[in-house]
Design an enzyme around this catalytic site. Structure first.
Site, PDB file in Angstrom:
ATOM      1  N   ARG A 119     -17.848  20.844  -3.351  1.00 20.12           N
ATOM      2  CA  ARG A 119     -16.521  20.975  -2.736  1.00 20.12           C
ATOM      3  C   ARG A 119     -16.519  20.683  -1.234  1.00 20.12           C
ATOM      4  O   ARG A 119     -15.626  21.130  -0.510  1.00 20.12           O
ATOM      5  CB  ARG A 119     -15.931  22.363  -3.015  1.00 20.12           C
ATOM      6  CG  ARG A 119     -15.696  22.624  -4.501  1.00 20.12           C
ATOM      7  CD  ARG A 119     -14.997  23.953  -4.723  1.00 20.12           C
ATOM      8  NE  ARG A 119     -14.693  24.131  -6.142  1.00 20.12           N
ATOM      9  CZ  ARG A 119     -15.528  24.687  -7.016  1.00 20.12           C
ATOM     10  NH1 ARG A 119     -16.725  25.106  -6.605  1.00 20.12           N
ATOM     11  NH2 ARG A 119     -15.200  24.823  -8.282  1.00 20.12           N
ATOM     12  N   LYS A 141     -10.306   9.506   5.809  1.00 15.22           N
ATOM     13  CA  LYS A 141      -9.890   9.081   4.471  1.00 15.22           C
ATOM     14  C   LYS A 141     -11.103   8.520   3.723  1.00 15.22           C
ATOM     15  O   LYS A 141     -11.821   7.662   4.245  1.00 15.22           O
ATOM     16  CB  LYS A 141      -8.792   8.020   4.554  1.00 15.22           C
ATOM     17  CG  LYS A 141      -7.438   8.584   4.904  1.00 15.22           C
ATOM     18  CD  LYS A 141      -6.414   7.507   5.185  1.00 15.22           C
ATOM     19  CE  LYS A 141      -6.045   6.710   3.973  1.00 15.22           C
ATOM     20  NZ  LYS A 141      -4.917   5.784   4.247  1.00 15.22           N
ATOM     21  N   GLU A 183      -7.858  -5.925  11.509  1.00 16.95           N
ATOM     22  CA  GLU A 183      -7.461  -4.545  11.770  1.00 16.95           C
ATOM     23  C   GLU A 183      -7.316  -4.286  13.273  1.00 16.95           C
ATOM     24  O   GLU A 183      -6.505  -3.458  13.693  1.00 16.95           O
ATOM     25  CB  GLU A 183      -8.469  -3.572  11.153  1.00 16.95           C
ATOM     26  CG  GLU A 183      -8.482  -3.567   9.628  1.00 16.95           C
ATOM     27  CD  GLU A 183      -7.288  -2.833   9.013  1.00 16.95           C
ATOM     28  OE1 GLU A 183      -6.454  -2.311   9.773  1.00 16.95           O
ATOM     29  OE2 GLU A 183      -7.208  -2.786   7.777  1.00 16.95           O
ATOM     30  N   LYS A 225      -6.140   4.259  16.372  1.00 16.70           N
ATOM     31  CA  LYS A 225      -6.283   5.006  15.124  1.00 16.70           C
ATOM     32  C   LYS A 225      -6.501   6.489  15.395  1.00 16.70           C
ATOM     33  O   LYS A 225      -5.941   7.342  14.697  1.00 16.70           O
ATOM     34  CB  LYS A 225      -7.427   4.446  14.292  1.00 16.70           C
ATOM     35  CG  LYS A 225      -7.531   5.153  12.941  1.00 16.70           C
ATOM     36  CD  LYS A 225      -8.163   4.333  11.864  1.00 16.70           C
ATOM     37  CE  LYS A 225      -7.963   5.005  10.499  1.00 16.70           C
ATOM     38  NZ  LYS A 225      -8.601   4.273   9.403  1.00 16.70           N
ATOM     39  N   GLU A 235      -1.580  11.777   6.231  1.00 16.01           N
ATOM     40  CA  GLU A 235      -0.656  10.688   5.932  1.00 16.01           C
ATOM     41  C   GLU A 235       0.688  11.201   5.414  1.00 16.01           C
ATOM     42  O   GLU A 235       1.235  10.726   4.426  1.00 16.01           O
ATOM     43  CB  GLU A 235      -1.287   9.737   4.897  1.00 16.01           C
ATOM     44  CG  GLU A 235      -0.728   8.326   4.951  1.00 16.01           C
ATOM     45  CD  GLU A 235      -1.543   7.354   4.143  1.00 16.01           C
ATOM     46  OE1 GLU A 235      -1.954   6.341   4.719  1.00 16.01           O
ATOM     47  OE2 GLU A 235      -1.773   7.586   2.937  1.00 16.01           O
ATOM     48  N   ARG A 239       1.077   8.499  10.058  1.00 19.13           N
ATOM     49  CA  ARG A 239      -0.143   7.749   9.750  1.00 19.13           C
ATOM     50  C   ARG A 239       0.129   6.505   8.908  1.00 19.13           C
ATOM     51  O   ARG A 239      -0.672   5.571   8.896  1.00 19.13           O
ATOM     52  CB  ARG A 239      -1.146   8.669   9.049  1.00 19.13           C
ATOM     53  CG  ARG A 239      -2.497   8.001   8.797  1.00 19.13           C
ATOM     54  CD  ARG A 239      -3.555   9.003   8.396  1.00 19.13           C
ATOM     55  NE  ARG A 239      -4.814   8.343   8.111  1.00 19.13           N
ATOM     56  CZ  ARG A 239      -5.980   8.952   8.054  1.00 19.13           C
ATOM     57  NH1 ARG A 239      -6.051  10.255   8.261  1.00 19.13           N
ATOM     58  NH2 ARG A 239      -7.080   8.299   7.795  1.00 19.13           N
ATOM     59  N   ASN A 243      -0.912   1.389   7.854  1.00 19.90           N
ATOM     60  CA  ASN A 243      -0.912   0.543   6.668  1.00 19.90           C
ATOM     61  C   ASN A 243      -0.095  -0.728   6.856  1.00 19.90           C
ATOM     62  O   ASN A 243       0.235  -1.399   5.872  1.00 19.90           O
ATOM     63  CB  ASN A 243      -0.378   1.324   5.464  1.00 19.90           C
ATOM     64  CG  ASN A 243      -1.402   2.305   4.926  1.00 19.90           C
ATOM     65  OD1 ASN A 243      -2.558   1.972   4.753  1.00 19.90           O
ATOM     66  ND2 ASN A 243      -0.961   3.535   4.701  1.00 19.90           N
ATOM     67  N   HIS A 246      -0.716  -3.768   4.693  1.00 12.76           N
ATOM     68  CA  HIS A 246      -1.588  -3.372   3.586  1.00 12.76           C
ATOM     69  C   HIS A 246      -0.910  -3.370   2.218  1.00 12.76           C
ATOM     70  O   HIS A 246      -1.594  -3.425   1.196  1.00 12.76           O
ATOM     71  CB  HIS A 246      -2.179  -1.989   3.859  1.00 12.76           C
ATOM     72  CG  HIS A 246      -3.260  -1.992   4.883  1.00 12.76           C
ATOM     73  ND1 HIS A 246      -3.076  -2.460   6.168  1.00 12.76           N
ATOM     74  CD2 HIS A 246      -4.561  -1.592   4.825  1.00 12.76           C
ATOM     75  CE1 HIS A 246      -4.196  -2.338   6.848  1.00 12.76           C
ATOM     76  NE2 HIS A 246      -5.117  -1.814   6.055  1.00 12.76           N
ATOM     77  N   HIS A 250      -3.271  -5.162  -0.178  1.00 13.32           N
ATOM     78  CA  HIS A 250      -3.977  -4.522  -1.291  1.00 13.32           C
ATOM     79  C   HIS A 250      -3.654  -5.206  -2.614  1.00 13.32           C
ATOM     80  O   HIS A 250      -4.516  -5.311  -3.494  1.00 13.32           O
ATOM     81  CB  HIS A 250      -3.608  -3.045  -1.367  1.00 13.32           C
ATOM     82  CG  HIS A 250      -4.343  -2.193  -0.383  1.00 13.32           C
ATOM     83  ND1 HIS A 250      -3.940  -0.911  -0.048  1.00 13.32           N
ATOM     84  CD2 HIS A 250      -5.458  -2.427   0.360  1.00 13.32           C
ATOM     85  CE1 HIS A 250      -4.780  -0.404   0.842  1.00 13.32           C
ATOM     86  NE2 HIS A 250      -5.702  -1.303   1.110  1.00 13.32           N
ATOM     87  N   HIS A 262     -10.954  -7.896   2.829  1.00 12.77           N
ATOM     88  CA  HIS A 262      -9.856  -6.982   3.144  1.00 12.77           C
ATOM     89  C   HIS A 262      -9.035  -7.476   4.329  1.00 12.77           C
ATOM     90  O   HIS A 262      -7.800  -7.526   4.277  1.00 12.77           O
ATOM     91  CB  HIS A 262     -10.428  -5.594   3.437  1.00 12.77           C
ATOM     92  CG  HIS A 262      -9.403  -4.607   3.901  1.00 12.77           C
ATOM     93  ND1 HIS A 262      -8.438  -4.074   3.061  1.00 12.77           N
ATOM     94  CD2 HIS A 262      -9.177  -4.054   5.124  1.00 12.77           C
ATOM     95  CE1 HIS A 262      -7.672  -3.243   3.752  1.00 12.77           C
ATOM     96  NE2 HIS A 262      -8.092  -3.206   4.995  1.00 12.77           N
TER      97      HIS A 262
END
Length: 358
Positions: A119, A141, A183, A225, A235, A239, A243, A246, A250, A262
């Site tokens: 965990r 993330k 990016e 960032k 997010e 945040r 993206n 993206h 994606h 990417h």
């Protein structure tokens, strides 16, 4: 040259350390309670994983190198399950740690392995690519891919620190470096136009890890960032601006079975988002054209196959920003003025795609 330290604030603050020779700071980020360190590294990077393990051993830790496949092939459930078995075999306890060494895919995987083992155990990330330094390793993330989409399974798990060893960039294949630059440029469009000015002043230098402004570009992108993530770790709103580009990006990656870089996909996605904003009267034509000019100047693509739209539209339906059946895209209302476009009509989406179709 001294290291630059950028703090990511929030419930678990940590530092992103940028410079050369920063690996010596790794033991200090792990702390005294840690004994066993699982070093998850790209199997193609023994020249970097080796010094990491050596530094850990010299500091009194038991370093256990665990190679994983390069690139997106690392972000599969089978690879993750293998790491869990490795952690059990090594006796990794809740007071031990995981160190991720490699590109964005490797640090995503290592972070999720750390988040899900017992965990949650401590993680330190050592990104070795431009994409990893300015994007994947910063923000907490983590995740893996499944057949239905990219990064759909994951967790928010802030690292204890991120070490950006700039000398590692010199070993990158050129096209991989260019991919990461997308990016950096994204950060310029959504928050820091100075980035765009630096690229426009010297596109060839920007496209090289030995360029005059490389360090400043990395630092500026990381600061963008860090500031956004500090204000919105999970997010819930702000945040999402990270993206930009993206949603379509994606979808392109999925259509290409993740064999498409990417950053190249995001570059196309940014031009698409800019065209959407123009068609809805939110962005001027000059800024749209600036997208194409800046991206093209460093060798990034700005268009995609005309016949791919049906598959891409379907891929966009599972975008993480969607809410129910409502598609939500990040667009610009002006330079460094990100906003959102919610529930656009299919006709509008298709019209914008025609503007980038090849």
């Amino acid at each position: 040259m001294s290291a630059t330290r950028i703090t990511v604030r929030g419930e678990s603050p940590y530092e992103v350390v940028i410079g050369t020779g920063v690996l010596e700071e790794l033991p200090g980020l792990l702390g005294e309670k840690v004994r066993t360190v699982a070093v998850v590294h790209d199997e193609a990077l023994p020249e970097i994983a080796g010094p990491v393990c050596k530094a850990l051993e010299e500091a009194g830790y038991t370093a256990c190198p665990l190679p994983v496949p390069s690139g997106e092939a690392a972000k599969e459930i089978g690879v993750l399950a293998g790491l869990w078995s490795d952690f059990a075999r090594l006796g990794v306890t809740r007071s031990d740690a995981v160190v991720g060494v490699g590109g964005g895919a490797t640090t995503d995987l290592a972070g999720f392995a750390a988040a899900s083992w017992l965990r949650g155990v401590r993680a330190v990330l050592v990104p070795t690519t431009l994409l990893g330094m300015v994007d994947a390793a910063v923000g907490g993330k983590t995740g893996i891919n499944i057949a239905e989409g990219k990064n759909l399974v994951g967790a928010f798990h802030p690292p204890s620190g991120v070490l950006c060893e700039l000398s590692a960039l010199a070993t990158m294949p050129h096209q991989d470096y260019i991919s990461g630059l997308a990016e950096v440029i994204k950060a310029g469009f959504i928050a820091d136009p100075k980035i765009l000015e630096l690229v426009e002043a010297d596109p060839a230098g920007a496209a090289s890890p030995t360029g005059t402004h490389t360090r400043e570009l990395v630092e500026r992108a990381v600061r963008v960032k860090a500031e956004v993530v500090s204000a919105d770790l999970r997010e819930s709103g702000l945040r999402e601006i990270l993206n930009y580009g993206h949603t379509l990006g994606h979808a392109i990656e999925k259509a290409e079975d993740y064999r498409f870089r990417h950053g190249h996909a995001v570059a196309i996605g940014m031009v698409y988002a800019a065209e959407l904003a123009r068609l809805t009267g939110r962005l001027d034509a000059a800024t749209v054209e600036r997208h194409r000019t800046v991206l093209t100047s460093v060798g990034l693509p700005t268009g995609y196959r005309a016949d791919a739209w049906p598959a891409l539209r379907e891929g966009m339906r599972v975008d993480k920003k969607a809410r129910g059946a409502t598609l939500r895209l990040v667009v610009l209302d002006g330079l460094a003025r990100p906003g959102r476009l919610e529930g656009p009509a299919d006709e509008l989406l298709a019209a914008a795609y025609k503007e980038i179709a090849e």
